[in-house]
Design a protein around this motif. Structure first.
Motif, PDB file in Angstrom:
ATOM      1  N   GLY A 121       0.372  -4.444   3.263  1.00  0.00           N
ATOM      2  CA  GLY A 121       0.267  -5.631   2.439  1.00  0.00           C
ATOM      3  C   GLY A 121      -0.324  -5.339   1.072  1.00  0.00           C
ATOM      4  O   GLY A 121      -0.702  -4.210   0.753  1.00  0.00           O
ATOM      5  N   ASN A 122      -0.414  -6.355   0.263  1.00  0.00           N
ATOM      6  CA  ASN A 122      -0.962  -6.246  -1.084  1.00  0.00           C
ATOM      7  C   ASN A 122      -2.470  -6.420  -1.015  1.00  0.00           C
ATOM      8  O   ASN A 122      -2.981  -7.540  -0.958  1.00  0.00           O
ATOM      9  CB  ASN A 122      -0.335  -7.325  -1.981  1.00  0.00           C
ATOM     10  CG  ASN A 122      -0.782  -7.215  -3.423  1.00  0.00           C
ATOM     11  OD1 ASN A 122      -1.769  -6.554  -3.735  1.00  0.00           O
ATOM     12  ND2 ASN A 122      -0.049  -7.874  -4.310  1.00  0.00           N
ATOM     13  N   SER A 123      -3.192  -5.296  -1.031  1.00  0.00           N
ATOM     14  CA  SER A 123      -4.647  -5.379  -0.882  1.00  0.00           C
ATOM     15  C   SER A 123      -5.326  -5.951  -2.119  1.00  0.00           C
ATOM     16  O   SER A 123      -6.470  -6.393  -2.040  1.00  0.00           O
ATOM     17  CB  SER A 123      -5.227  -4.007  -0.538  1.00  0.00           C
ATOM     18  OG  SER A 123      -4.874  -3.028  -1.487  1.00  0.00           O
ATOM     19  N   ASP A 124      -4.627  -5.958  -3.247  1.00  0.00           N
ATOM     20  CA  ASP A 124      -5.221  -6.580  -4.434  1.00  0.00           C
ATOM     21  C   ASP A 124      -5.379  -8.087  -4.251  1.00  0.00           C
ATOM     22  O   ASP A 124      -6.175  -8.727  -4.942  1.00  0.00           O
ATOM     23  CB  ASP A 124      -4.349  -6.309  -5.668  1.00  0.00           C
ATOM     24  CG  ASP A 124      -4.469  -4.871  -6.160  1.00  0.00           C
ATOM     25  OD1 ASP A 124      -5.380  -4.153  -5.678  1.00  0.00           O
ATOM     26  OD2 ASP A 124      -3.642  -4.463  -7.000  1.00  0.00           O
ATOM     27  N   GLU A 190      -0.133  -8.013   7.825  1.00  0.00           N
ATOM     28  CA  GLU A 190       0.038  -6.782   7.060  1.00  0.00           C
ATOM     29  C   GLU A 190      -1.306  -6.069   6.923  1.00  0.00           C
ATOM     30  O   GLU A 190      -2.350  -6.710   6.819  1.00  0.00           O
ATOM     31  CB  GLU A 190       0.581  -7.086   5.668  1.00  0.00           C
ATOM     32  CG  GLU A 190       1.907  -7.831   5.674  1.00  0.00           C
ATOM     33  CD  GLU A 190       2.229  -8.453   4.329  1.00  0.00           C
ATOM     34  OE1 GLU A 190       3.432  -8.622   4.044  1.00  0.00           O
ATOM     35  OE2 GLU A 190       1.286  -8.772   3.566  1.00  0.00           O
ATOM     36  N   VAL A 191      -1.280  -4.755   6.881  1.00  0.00           N
ATOM     37  CA  VAL A 191      -2.502  -3.976   6.713  1.00  0.00           C
ATOM     38  C   VAL A 191      -2.911  -4.002   5.248  1.00  0.00           C
ATOM     39  O   VAL A 191      -2.144  -3.608   4.360  1.00  0.00           O
ATOM     40  CB  VAL A 191      -2.302  -2.520   7.182  1.00  0.00           C
ATOM     41  CG1 VAL A 191      -3.560  -1.694   6.889  1.00  0.00           C
ATOM     42  CG2 VAL A 191      -1.986  -2.477   8.669  1.00  0.00           C
ATOM     43  N   VAL A 192      -4.127  -4.475   4.992  1.00  0.00           N
ATOM     44  CA  VAL A 192      -4.639  -4.500   3.623  1.00  0.00           C
ATOM     45  C   VAL A 192      -5.829  -3.562   3.445  1.00  0.00           C
ATOM     46  O   VAL A 192      -6.254  -3.305   2.317  1.00  0.00           O
ATOM     47  CB  VAL A 192      -5.034  -5.922   3.183  1.00  0.00           C
ATOM     48  CG1 VAL A 192      -3.795  -6.796   3.067  1.00  0.00           C
ATOM     49  CG2 VAL A 192      -6.049  -6.536   4.141  1.00  0.00           C
ATOM     50  N   ALA A 193      -6.360  -3.050   4.551  1.00  0.00           N
ATOM     51  CA  ALA A 193      -7.483  -2.115   4.448  1.00  0.00           C
ATOM     52  C   ALA A 193      -7.644  -1.358   5.754  1.00  0.00           C
ATOM     53  O   ALA A 193      -7.075  -1.733   6.784  1.00  0.00           O
ATOM     54  CB  ALA A 193      -8.780  -2.858   4.108  1.00  0.00           C
ATOM     55  N   ILE A 219      -5.964  -0.598   1.350  1.00  0.00           N
ATOM     56  CA  ILE A 219      -4.787   0.241   1.581  1.00  0.00           C
ATOM     57  C   ILE A 219      -4.254   0.830   0.277  1.00  0.00           C
ATOM     58  O   ILE A 219      -3.789   1.972   0.247  1.00  0.00           O
ATOM     59  CB  ILE A 219      -3.686  -0.541   2.336  1.00  0.00           C
ATOM     60  CG1 ILE A 219      -2.595   0.417   2.838  1.00  0.00           C
ATOM     61  CG2 ILE A 219      -3.118  -1.643   1.481  1.00  0.00           C
ATOM     62  CD1 ILE A 219      -3.064   1.417   3.859  1.00  0.00           C
ATOM     63  N   TYR A 220      -4.348   0.081  -0.830  1.00  0.00           N
ATOM     64  CA  TYR A 220      -3.906   0.643  -2.104  1.00  0.00           C
ATOM     65  C   TYR A 220      -4.772   1.827  -2.506  1.00  0.00           C
ATOM     66  O   TYR A 220      -4.278   2.835  -3.024  1.00  0.00           O
ATOM     67  CB  TYR A 220      -3.932  -0.423  -3.203  1.00  0.00           C
ATOM     68  CG  TYR A 220      -2.739  -1.361  -3.195  1.00  0.00           C
ATOM     69  CD1 TYR A 220      -1.642  -1.136  -2.367  1.00  0.00           C
ATOM     70  CD2 TYR A 220      -2.711  -2.478  -4.022  1.00  0.00           C
ATOM     71  CE1 TYR A 220      -0.556  -1.994  -2.366  1.00  0.00           C
ATOM     72  CE2 TYR A 220      -1.626  -3.347  -4.035  1.00  0.00           C
ATOM     73  CZ  TYR A 220      -0.552  -3.098  -3.202  1.00  0.00           C
ATOM     74  OH  TYR A 220       0.530  -3.951  -3.200  1.00  0.00           O
ATOM     75  N   SER A 221      -6.058   1.722  -2.278  1.00  0.00           N
ATOM     76  CA  SER A 221      -6.941   2.850  -2.559  1.00  0.00           C
ATOM     77  C   SER A 221      -6.566   4.038  -1.688  1.00  0.00           C
ATOM     78  O   SER A 221      -6.557   5.189  -2.148  1.00  0.00           O
ATOM     79  CB  SER A 221      -8.397   2.451  -2.323  1.00  0.00           C
ATOM     80  OG  SER A 221      -9.272   3.511  -2.619  1.00  0.00           O
ATOM     81  N   PRO A 237       1.463   2.462  -5.207  1.00  0.00           N
ATOM     82  CA  PRO A 237       0.535   1.334  -5.400  1.00  0.00           C
ATOM     83  C   PRO A 237       0.424   1.039  -6.886  1.00  0.00           C
ATOM     84  O   PRO A 237       0.776   1.873  -7.722  1.00  0.00           O
ATOM     85  CB  PRO A 237      -0.782   1.878  -4.839  1.00  0.00           C
ATOM     86  CG  PRO A 237      -0.690   3.353  -5.052  1.00  0.00           C
ATOM     87  CD  PRO A 237       0.758   3.707  -4.842  1.00  0.00           C
ATOM     88  N   PRO A 238      -0.044  -0.130  -7.247  1.00  0.00           N
ATOM     89  CA  PRO A 238      -0.177  -0.470  -8.673  1.00  0.00           C
ATOM     90  C   PRO A 238      -1.108   0.504  -9.384  1.00  0.00           C
ATOM     91  O   PRO A 238      -2.041   1.050  -8.794  1.00  0.00           O
ATOM     92  CB  PRO A 238      -0.774  -1.882  -8.648  1.00  0.00           C
ATOM     93  CG  PRO A 238      -0.447  -2.413  -7.293  1.00  0.00           C
ATOM     94  CD  PRO A 238      -0.465  -1.241  -6.373  1.00  0.00           C
TER      95      PRO A 238
END
Length: 466
Positions: A121-124, A190-193, A219-221, A237-238
């Motif tokens: 997922g979008n962790s932001d 969704e997995v966000v972290a 997750i983005y990190s 990731p962004p």
């Protein structure tokens, strides 16, 4: 003789299939639980099954599965095994850490069976007050020798810049040891972290509500760490955009300082978080706890008052204000606060424990035991409640029942010095000075500054003619 109550308190060719929702539509908690159960594995040290953690299935390539987890779950030269959602046992083929200072790792196992792969997922978007679920397998301990899959709902307290071990997201979900490495899921499943660890708390006379109960890495990190070591993740990731520090960044930094017992530094960072976001009720609450640690009970109460004004349903703030009022001698005010905390959150075990302590201090030992019973029913691994119930039972002339409680507390937390000291007193009451001395020795080995254990050991030695 004095009894002590308890104070609270690889590089692997990873190519994930990352599917991002176009429209965020929440699903039911039951559906989130099923998704969590299908993608979460249990990771166990084959030589020490109590050394356990969790992980997330993030890729399948033929018969090779890749799992993302916390590095501390799989570090060391040990033989780890993965238990898949269907209970199958598979040896881990490889372990690679993602970054030297980051608590993340990817591991592989082989299986011809078909298992679900996590959706990222979008962790932001996992910002403060966002609902999240933490999933995993608690490690065997205490009253739960064979724990099952656990998932608990909560909300994000902060999502900001990475601090120690790469942790950059804080949430208030109740978590247990063994869940490290498990997924943090949003309301779409969704997995966000990746869950890193539960907040730790020292044992003392009564329990503050924890400042936080879970910290992790978004997750983005995590994806950025994979890219840094050349791992193909399929989706970028962004980009990180330099920005002025926000309130969440100071909140996370304050948390790290608090853990290091830098209470003044923590207060300064909480204050900055509040300056940037005057409605940051968690920052007020946590600054109150830090102020209480420094003995500023009135300042702590002022912060808890503000947190409650911002959020009248903030059960933890009522519990914490109750603790401060109790410390100032306002026992009835404390009980009123615990009652309110329990009314808001009937499953707040710490509030029952703390109300039990005040009832005990007011001479209502049976009422105290009733509260400890409820706290234990809610949280069978709350060692301090067993210890405190043991003290009340001992005072009521039930040393055998007290010893049973101290045994339970020590099974949950083998480093519980006060429980050893208290068990020693109960053993003395039963005419076992040698057993009592052994317990005092254990208490002093754990805490050489536990003065009462020295005094009690001296009395026991005197009983033996030493």
């Amino acid at each position: 003789m004095k009894y002590y109550h308890a104070l609270p308190p690889v590089l692997i060719g990873v190519s994930m299939v990352l599917v991002q929702s176009q429209i965020a539509v929440a699903i039911s908690p039951q559906e989130v639980e099923k998704i969590g159960r299908d993608i979460t594995v249990r990771i166990v040290d084959s030589q020490n099954p109590t050394n356990a953690g969790s992980g997330i299935i993030v890729k399948r390539s033929g018969n090779t599965y890749t799992v993302l987890t916390a590095y501390h779950v799989v570090k060391g030269d040990k033989k780890y095994q993965i238990f898949t959602p269907d209970g199958q046992n598979n040896p881990i083929r490889s372990v690679k850490r993602l970054g030297k200072e980051i608590d993340l790792a990817v591991v592989e196992f082989s299986s011809s069976k078909s298992y679900s792969v996590a959706t990222i997922g979008n962790s932001d978007k996992a910002t403060r007050t966002t609902t999240v679920y933490v999933a995993g397998f608690p490690a065997p301990r205490g009253a739960i020798p064979n724990p099952e899959f656990f998932l608990n709902k909560g909300q994000v307290n902060a999502n900001g810049a990475a601090q120690g071990d790469g942790y950059n997201i804080i949430y208030d979900n109740d978590t247990l040891g063994g869940m490290s490495g498990g997924p943090v899921l949003n309301e779409q499943g969704e997995v966000v972290a990746i869950h890193g660890r539960a907040d730790e708390q020292e044992i003392g006379e009564k329990s503050q509500s924890k400042i936080v109960t879970g910290i992790g890495i978004t997750i983005y990190s995590a994806l950025r760490q994979m890219l840094a070591i050349g791992v193909d993740v399929g989706v970028l990731p962004p980009d990180v955009v330099a920005a002025t520090p926000k309130a969440d960044d100071f909140y996370i930094r304050a948390y790290n300082k608090y853990r290091q017992k830098d209470y003044k530094g923590a207060i300064a960072d909480y204050t900055e978080a509040i300056r940037l976001n005057p409605k940051y009720d968690e920052a007020y609450n946590d600054r109150g706890i830090a102020r209480s640690e420094l003995g500023d009970k009135q300042g702590a109460i002022a912060d808890f008052n503000t947190a409650i004004k911002i959020n009248p349903n903030y059960a933890n703030a009522y519990n914490n204000r109750g603790n401060a009022r109790s410390d100032l001698g306002d026992k009835q005010g404390a009980i009123a606060d615990y009652n309110t905390a329990i009314k808001i959150n009937p499953n707040l075990a710490l509030a029952y424990n703390n109300r039990g302590l005040v009832s005990y201090e007011l001479g209502d030992k049976q009422g105290a035991i009733a509260d400890y019973n409820t706290a234990i029913k809610i949280n069978p691994n709350l060692a301090l409640a067993y210890n405190n119930r043991g003290v009340a039972r001992s005072d009521l002339g039930d040393p055998k029942g007290a010893i049973a409680d101290y045994n339970s507390a020590l099974k949950i937390n083998p480093n519980y010095a006060n429980a050893y000291n208290n068990r020693g007193l109960a053993r003395s009451d039963l005419g076992d000075p040698k057993g009592a001395i052994a317990d005092y020795n254990s208490a002093l080995k754990i805490n050489p500054n536990l003065a009462q254990a020295y005094n009690n050991r001296g009395n026991a030695r005197s009983d033996l003619g030493d």
